[in-house]
Write a protein that holds these residues in place. Structure first.
Motif, short mmCIF file in Angstrom:
data_model
loop_
_atom_site.label_atom_id
_atom_site.label_comp_id
_atom_site.label_asym_id
_atom_site.label_seq_id
_atom_site.Cartn_x
_atom_site.Cartn_y
_atom_site.Cartn_z
N GLY A 683 47.44 24.57 35.32
CA GLY A 683 47.15 23.15 35.26
C GLY A 683 46.81 22.71 33.85
O GLY A 683 46.83 23.50 32.90
N SER A 684 46.49 21.46 33.73
CA SER A 684 46.12 20.90 32.42
C SER A 684 45.03 19.87 32.61
O SER A 684 44.97 19.17 33.63
N HIS A 685 44.15 19.82 31.65
CA HIS A 685 43.05 18.85 31.62
C HIS A 685 42.68 18.70 30.16
O HIS A 685 42.52 19.69 29.44
N HIS A 686 42.53 17.47 29.72
CA HIS A 686 42.38 17.26 28.27
C HIS A 686 41.09 17.85 27.72
O HIS A 686 40.98 18.07 26.52
N ALA A 687 40.09 18.13 28.59
CA ALA A 687 38.84 18.75 28.12
C ALA A 687 38.86 20.26 28.24
O ALA A 687 37.89 20.92 27.88
N MET A 688 39.98 20.82 28.75
CA MET A 688 40.04 22.25 29.04
C MET A 688 41.04 22.94 28.11
O MET A 688 41.97 22.33 27.58
N HIS A 689 40.83 24.26 27.93
CA HIS A 689 41.73 25.09 27.14
C HIS A 689 43.13 25.02 27.75
O HIS A 689 43.30 25.31 28.94
N PRO A 690 44.18 24.65 26.97
CA PRO A 690 45.51 24.43 27.57
C PRO A 690 46.12 25.67 28.21
O PRO A 690 46.91 25.56 29.15
N GLY A 691 45.79 26.84 27.72
CA GLY A 691 46.37 28.05 28.30
C GLY A 691 45.49 28.74 29.31
O GLY A 691 45.88 29.76 29.89
N ARG A 692 44.30 28.22 29.52
CA ARG A 692 43.36 28.89 30.41
C ARG A 692 42.73 27.87 31.38
O ARG A 692 41.52 27.75 31.52
N THR A 693 43.61 27.10 32.01
CA THR A 693 43.19 26.08 32.97
C THR A 693 44.02 26.19 34.23
O THR A 693 45.26 26.28 34.16
N ALA A 694 43.37 26.20 35.37
CA ALA A 694 44.05 26.31 36.65
C ALA A 694 43.80 25.05 37.46
O ALA A 694 42.68 24.54 37.50
N GLU A 695 44.85 24.56 38.09
CA GLU A 695 44.72 23.48 39.06
C GLU A 695 44.51 24.11 40.43
O GLU A 695 45.19 25.08 40.78
N LEU A 696 43.59 23.56 41.19
CA LEU A 696 43.27 24.11 42.51
C LEU A 696 43.82 23.18 43.57
O LEU A 696 43.56 21.97 43.55
N ARG A 697 44.56 23.75 44.50
CA ARG A 697 45.16 22.97 45.57
C ARG A 697 44.80 23.56 46.92
O ARG A 697 44.64 24.78 47.06
N VAL A 698 44.68 22.68 47.90
CA VAL A 698 44.51 23.08 49.29
C VAL A 698 45.51 22.28 50.11
O VAL A 698 45.53 21.04 50.04
N ALA A 699 46.36 23.00 50.86
CA ALA A 699 47.41 22.35 51.67
C ALA A 699 48.27 21.43 50.82
O ALA A 699 48.66 20.34 51.24
N GLY A 700 48.55 21.86 49.59
CA GLY A 700 49.42 21.11 48.70
C GLY A 700 48.74 19.96 47.98
O GLY A 700 49.38 19.30 47.16
N SER A 702 45.87 18.47 45.37
CA SER A 702 45.00 18.87 44.27
C SER A 702 43.57 18.48 44.59
O SER A 702 43.28 17.32 44.90
N VAL A 703 42.65 19.46 44.49
CA VAL A 703 41.25 19.21 44.84
C VAL A 703 40.30 19.55 43.70
O VAL A 703 39.08 19.41 43.86
N GLY A 704 40.82 20.00 42.56
CA GLY A 704 39.92 20.32 41.46
C GLY A 704 40.59 21.18 40.43
O GLY A 704 41.82 21.36 40.42
N PHE A 705 39.78 21.74 39.55
CA PHE A 705 40.32 22.58 38.48
C PHE A 705 39.27 23.63 38.11
O PHE A 705 38.08 23.50 38.42
N ALA A 706 39.75 24.67 37.44
CA ALA A 706 38.88 25.73 36.94
C ALA A 706 39.47 26.22 35.64
O ALA A 706 40.69 26.17 35.43
N GLY A 707 38.62 26.72 34.76
CA GLY A 707 39.12 27.23 33.49
C GLY A 707 38.03 27.27 32.45
O GLY A 707 36.84 27.39 32.78
N GLU A 708 38.46 27.18 31.19
CA GLU A 708 37.51 27.26 30.08
C GLU A 708 37.57 25.97 29.27
O GLU A 708 38.65 25.42 29.03
N LEU A 709 36.40 25.50 28.85
CA LEU A 709 36.33 24.29 28.04
C LEU A 709 37.02 24.50 26.70
O LEU A 709 37.10 25.62 26.20
N LEU A 710 37.51 23.42 26.13
CA LEU A 710 38.02 23.48 24.77
C LEU A 710 36.92 24.00 23.85
O LEU A 710 35.77 23.56 23.94
N PRO A 711 37.22 24.93 22.95
CA PRO A 711 36.18 25.44 22.05
C PRO A 711 35.49 24.34 21.25
O PRO A 711 34.30 24.43 20.97
N SER A 712 36.25 23.29 20.89
CA SER A 712 35.64 22.21 20.11
C SER A 712 34.58 21.47 20.93
O SER A 712 33.53 21.07 20.41
#
Length: 841
Positions: A683-700, A702-712
């Protein structure tokens, strides 16, 4: 409320020797909370002395002292301290004369502080005691000179015990009066409660005072309230009385000063002290006006918005249109129920007094007191409710004391306005007390208890008709009457039985799941935090949207902090702030989570436009629906943050830093708690690391995201470069999860395991490939998980090799290798059709 015991004993019989602790214990039984015990903290010998002579002696420090000879016992008798009848005492005050009677603290006495008195050498003399001031005795704040008994109108024999003479041997019990029991802000009310608790005989002071009839038009008073609040008039009762020829220079009696001091009110002057004394005695605040300073009659009205007024404390105030004011021909002369005006206050030149006792609307007084920051003793009583029927009695009592103590003459001038409606009767059905409290109360017990509190109790078919007493505005329904019966009968009689919940009650499915989510996250080592639900526009845009653009937010009308005046759209700002604070205090390895509401208004929509329904009845379904429509969506989210080391360094174990693995493991735990199957995709989120962000889905969905914040962003918050986070719409997950997940039977036949390596384009998510393999392999596939993602030598440019570990099992037989291989190849074939994957040789 502080209650001097000598004063209490005037209206209820106290057994000789009753201690403050016993009084407290009795009052606690009827629901009044004990606070403290107050005394003057004096230890004798403290006696009346007479100044025989003194010599003024200038000192090298510029101070002049008096070497006094003071008689402290009659001629031929021994002083209370065992010494001579005449003591030599050094005194620095110069406001007394030969022949004055003074208070002498002899050696062995102890003054408040504690300050022990002893014979000591000072200024070249041995001072055998001390001549005391009012402040040193605890009677007041006057410390300019010693206390001359003539200023109190006292002429007692030399050697008399001054502690008893001045009422300094009294004790006061302090009570915490709850807002619904304003009647207990008086000696009258507390005495009645003590009688309820002990059965002692109660003498109502109101019944002992005969209000004098006054000419109806002897003093003009008009109540002109054109803007009643909630239908309640500003004043429903107003009584006045005129006393002429008072002497304002007369001293306040020592017994009155002592009682006022123990009750927490300082002595001001005789006329003011009398009004305060009656307020404490009856619970009815009193105000006195200098009659000669009044211009015309009195008009009670609402203030004009912005109208100026100067109160007794000398402060100029700007009035509000809801404030109630007492006016004469010149304008406001009193802020009703709160504080009088400076122009008409009783002073040293007052000889004629107009006494006022009124009943004011409690809500109006409470708002006025808070608006002008004037928490006066009068306002404290009015906002809790004052007996509206005792105004005439109260002014009669003040007039009596001004005649007796100030030498005045009460005339027929005055007025009495009484418009308070009669109390409505409350029907209390038979057996209702027992049903509510569990106490088997007889008809006689119920009748006697309600009659004892002052109610007019009449037997009717099936119960009692009860008219509550005028001093109990808190008694408005049958439930309050039940509490009175239980209170007077003894709370200890109420059985401790846990009620059985009716079938179908208890926690809802959502509540149970939310608790499980919190439990599994805490069991995994995370700590739950609660943060303020406030944010700023930047935080809402950064974490409350995927692209970081401007978002709609709920703005607070009266924010605690102007820099955080919006309601949050995400839980992450609170978690990041908590992590920052904890790391600044040395806690560097953190796993935090929070369950809470976020506020997601729709852009361009106005919320909160529906009018509030009236409070006199339950709102209808349509009214509730209209209120709900005026509230922005408030889904409940769960978020977590991981920073520092997930496993700390120890012998034989290297430190394991926290990262996205911990966030995804928390997602897995949430899935177990909710019964939802999370699909994890890139997944992608502008506040999250572009290569270390996952989109979370349930039954197709989108219900959230997980990953690492941008270092900045992490650096901006003074956090390490790697900060793992997750945020999930928990309400959506609960909605999409299976209501009742089915438990899978444990297979008893051997499993067949195989690996499957597939070549696929590098931009194809591994989760999509895994889902295709799982679907194609069919029911025999028990478990599938990714074990390797390889890109390098032997793999074509732009491709990757995904290796999956597969486990097959049949519920009714042992699988052959051929059956497992066939299922594996079927999964690979479907993955090839959907993603272009090919088996890697």
């Amino acid at each position: 409320m502080r209650v001097p015991l000598s004063w209490l004993a005037e209206y209820v019989e106290l057994v000789p020797g009753t201690t403050p602790e016993q009084v407290h214990a009795a009052l606690v039984e009827v629901g009044l909370e004990e606070e403290d015990v107050h005394t003057f903290d004096l230890v004798g010998p403290i006696v009346v002395g007479e100044v025989l002579e003194f010599v003024e002696e200038p000192q090298t420090n510029g101070k002049t002292i008096r070497w006094c000879q003071v008689r402290v016992a009659p001629d031929g008798e021994t002083a209370a301290d065992g010494g001579e009848a005449v003591h030599g005492i050094v005194c620095g005050a110069r406001n007394f004369f030969v022949g004055d009677k003074v208070v002498v603290t002899l050696p062995g006495a102890v003054l408040p502080g504690p300050f022990p008195i002893a014979a000591r050498k000072t200024y070249g003399h041995v001072s055998d005691g001390m001549i005391a001031s009012a402040r040193e005795l605890g009677l007041g704040e006057d410390h300019d000179g010693i206390l001359r008994l003539s200023t109190l109108g006292i002429d007692a024999p030399v050697g008399t015990d001054a502690i008893a003479l001045l009422g300094l041997d009294d004790t006061a019990v302090e009570l915490n009066v709850t807002p619904d029991r304003g009647y207990a802000f008086s000696i009258r009310g507390v005495a009645r409660e003590y009688a309820h608790a002990t059965g002692a005989r109660f003498r109502d002071p109101v019944g002992e005072i005969e209000p004098t009839d006054v000419a109806a038009d002897a003093f003009p008073v008009v109540i002109d309230d054109r803007a009643p609040i909630r239908g309640n008039l500003a004043s429903q009762a107003f009584a006045t009385r005129i006393v002429r020829g008072v002497d304002p220079t007369r001293p306040t009696p020592a017994w009155m000063i002592a009682r006022l001091k123990l009750a927490g009110i300082r002595s001001v002057s005789l006329l003011v002290d009398i009004t305060n004394y009656v307020m404490l005695e009856l619970g009815q605040p009193i105000h006195g006006y200098d009659l000669d300073a009044l211009r015309g009659g009195i008009v009670v009205r609402r203030a004009v918005q912005g109208e100026p007024f100067t109160t007794l404390d000398g402060k100029a105030r700007t009035l509000h249109a809801e404030d109630v004011v007492v006016t004469d021909d010149r304008g406001p002369i009193g802020l009703a129920g709160v504080m009088g005006g400076a122009e008409t206050e009783m002073g040293e030149s007052t000889t004629n007094v107009l006494i006022e006792a009124a009943h004011w609307d409690p809500v109006s007084i409470a708002r006025t007191a808070r608006r002008h920051k004037l928490p006066s003793e009068a306002a404290k009583r009015y906002e809790r409710g004052v007996d509206p029927t005792i105004g005439a009695v109260a002014v009669a009592r003040v007039a009596q004391l001004m005649v007796d103590l100030a030498g005045g003459t009460a005339d027929q001038g005055g007025s009495v306005i009484q418009t308070a409606p009669e109390r409505a009767a409350i029907l209390l059905p038979d057996g209702y007390v027992t049903r509510v409290t569990g106490i088997e109360s007889t008809v006689e017990e119920v009748h006697d208890a309600l009659a004892e509190i002052g109610g007019v109790v009449t037997r009717v078919d099936g119960g009692f008709s009860v008219v509550p007493p005028t001093w109990r505005p808190d008694l408005t329904g049958r439930e309050e009457l039940v509490e009175e019966v239980a209170r007077l009968g003894g709370y200890e009689r109420i059985p401790s039985i846990l009620p059985v919940a009716p079938p179908g009650r208890g926690l809802t499915r959502s509540q149970r799941i939310r608790r499980r989510v919190a439990e599994v996250l805490a069991a995994g080592g995370a700590t739950e935090v609660l943060s303020f639900p406030f944010a700023n526009a930047e935080e809402n845009a950064r974490y409350g949207s995927v692209d970081g653009g401007p978002v709609a937010s709920v703005k607070l009308a009266n924010a605690l902090d102007a820099s955080n005046a919006l309601l949050r759209r995400s839980l992450l700002p609170g978690l990041i702030g908590a992590a920052k604070r904890n790391r600044s205090r040395g806690l560097v390895d953190l796993a935090l989570f929070e369950l809470g509401l976020v506020f997601l208004p729709e852009d361009g929509r106005v919320y909160g436009s529906s009018e509030l329904p009236a409070g006199g009845a339950l709102p209808s379904d349509d009214e509730i629906a209209a209120l709900d429509a005026g509230i922005p969506p408030q889904p409940r989210h769960v978020a977590a943050l991981f920073v520092g080391d997930a496993v700390t360094k120890q012998p034989g174990q290297a430190a394991v830093p926290a990262g996205i693995v911990d966030a995804l493991d928390a997602v897995r735990r949430i899935g177990l708690a909710t019964g939802a199957e999370f699909e994890v995709v890139h997944g992608s989120h502008h506040a999250m690391h572009p290569g270390r962000t996952a989109e979370l889905r349930v039954a197709g969905r989108s219900v959230g995201f997980a990953g690492e914040l941008l270092p900045s962003i992490a650096e901006e918050a003074d956090l390490p470069r790697v900060v793992a986070v997750l945020e999930i719409d928990l309400d959506a997950v609960i909605e999409l999860a299976e209501p009742q997940p089915e438990a899978q039977a444990i297979g008893t036949f051997p499993a067949a395991t195989q690996d499957l390596s597939l070549l696929v384009a590098a931009d194809v998510p591994a989760g999509v490939v895994a889902a295709s393999v799982r679907e194609g392999a069919g029911a025999l596939l028990e478990e599938l998980h990714l074990v390797d993602d390889y890109r390098g030598a032997g793999v074509p440019e732009g491709s990757k090799s995904l290796t999956f570990a597969l486990r097959f099992r049949a519920p009714d037989r042992t699988l052959t290798a051929a059956e497992a291989s066939e299922a594996k190849l079927a999964g690979a074939a479907l993955a090839g059709e959907r993603t272009g994957a090919a088996i890697r040789e």
